[in-house]
Design a protein around this motif. Structure first.
Motif, PDB file in Angstrom:
ATOM      1  N   CYS A   1      -3.929 -10.135  -3.521  1.00 39.55           N
ATOM      2  CA  CYS A   1      -4.143  -9.198  -4.624  1.00 39.55           C
ATOM      3  C   CYS A   1      -5.562  -8.646  -4.628  1.00 39.55           C
TER       4      CYS A   1
ATOM      5  N   SER B   1       0.828  -1.207   0.000  1.00 36.79           N
ATOM      6  CA  SER B   1       0.000   0.000   0.000  1.00 36.79           C
ATOM      7  C   SER B   1       0.860   1.253   0.000  1.00 36.79           C
TER       8      SER B   1
ATOM      9  N   HIS C   1       2.677   1.281  -3.678  1.00 34.34           N
ATOM     10  CA  HIS C   1       1.970   0.945  -4.911  1.00 34.34           C
ATOM     11  C   HIS C   1       2.105   1.983  -6.021  1.00 34.34           C
TER      12      HIS C   1
ATOM     13  N   MET D   1      -5.662  -5.915  -2.129  1.00 39.47           N
ATOM     14  CA  MET D   1      -4.911  -4.767  -2.642  1.00 39.47           C
ATOM     15  C   MET D   1      -5.704  -4.027  -3.712  1.00 39.47           C
ATOM     16  N   ARG D   2      -6.353  -4.764  -4.587  1.00 36.31           N
ATOM     17  CA  ARG D   2      -7.134  -4.150  -5.665  1.00 36.31           C
ATOM     18  C   ARG D   2      -8.309  -3.350  -5.105  1.00 36.31           C
TER      19      ARG D   2
ATOM     20  N   HIS E   1       2.035   0.800 -12.594  1.00 32.64           N
ATOM     21  CA  HIS E   1       2.007  -0.415 -11.772  1.00 32.64           C
ATOM     22  C   HIS E   1       3.064  -1.409 -12.253  1.00 32.64           C
TER      23      HIS E   1
ATOM     24  N   ALA F   1      -7.157  -0.182  -3.498  1.00 34.41           N
ATOM     25  CA  ALA F   1      -6.803   0.813  -4.513  1.00 34.41           C
ATOM     26  C   ALA F   1      -8.046   1.469  -5.107  1.00 34.41           C
TER      27      ALA F   1
ATOM     28  N   HIS G   1      -2.356  -4.236  -8.535  1.00 32.56           N
ATOM     29  CA  HIS G   1      -3.345  -3.386  -7.863  1.00 32.56           C
ATOM     30  C   HIS G   1      -4.294  -2.681  -8.822  1.00 32.56           C
ATOM     31  N   ARG G   2      -3.984  -2.704 -10.123  1.00 36.83           N
ATOM     32  CA  ARG G   2      -4.860  -2.021 -11.084  1.00 36.83           C
ATOM     33  C   ARG G   2      -4.753  -2.678 -12.453  1.00 36.83           C
TER      34      ARG G   2
END
Length: 171
Positions: A103, A34, A37, A106-107, A49, A110, A79-80
């Protein structure tokens, strides 16, 4: 900012940790991911990313094992946008599922981090059971916050491709 992403990742981690058998090490990895990122923005905005993944994979990071560094880079990379399934080739099913869980957290962190600056911090409940993630919002909240609604709808499609069911009310 990174603090918003980190606090959202920690909130989501707390909701998923028991069900997904996540550890304190996993919490730490999410915390570091985080914070890092957006490191790829120092190279370029386009595909930052991917730049972040490269920088983390190829830097000396004292205190991190090579495996932890690789996971950290994967979290930053994933993350994206499109999920990098090619990065998981050769791993066993248990490892792949574990990494996909981190993941997914994390996604979602984000998603909320990016929309919070425009629409404000959302209040929601989170339930995790197996591969299902349920986000509960106050009635009508998502309709009043179309950016968040659209971002979650797009994220639902990405998570579905990697085996997770994202549900939320109001859409």
């Amino acid at each position: 900012n990174a603090d918003q992403g980190e606090s959202m990742a920690m909130l989501l981690f707390e909701k998923a940790a028991q069900e997904w058998h996540l550890t304190e090490t996993d919490r730490d990895l999410l915390r570091w991911a985080s914070r890092l990122h957006e490191v790829g923005l120092s190279v370029a905005h386009t595909q930052f990313h991917k730049h972040g993944q490269y920088l983390i994979e190829h830097s000396d990071l004292p205190g991190f094992s090579k495996q932890m560094q690789w996971i950290l880079a994967l979290l930053v990379r994933s993350h994206r946008q499109k999920f990098p399934t090619e990065n998981l080739v050769g791993l066993d099913k248990a490892q792949v599922l574990y990494l996909k869980k981190l993941c997914a957290i994390m996604r979602l962190a984000a998603v909320f981090k990016y929309v919070t600056a425009v629409e404000g911090e959302p209040l929601f409940s989170t339930t995790v059971q197996g591969s299902e993630i349920v986000l509960g919002f106050d009635e009508g909240w998502l309709e009043r916050h179309p950016l968040t609604s659209d971002a979650l709808s797009a994220e639902r499609q990405v998570l579905k491709k990697i085996g997770f069911q994202l549900r939320f009310n109001g859409i």
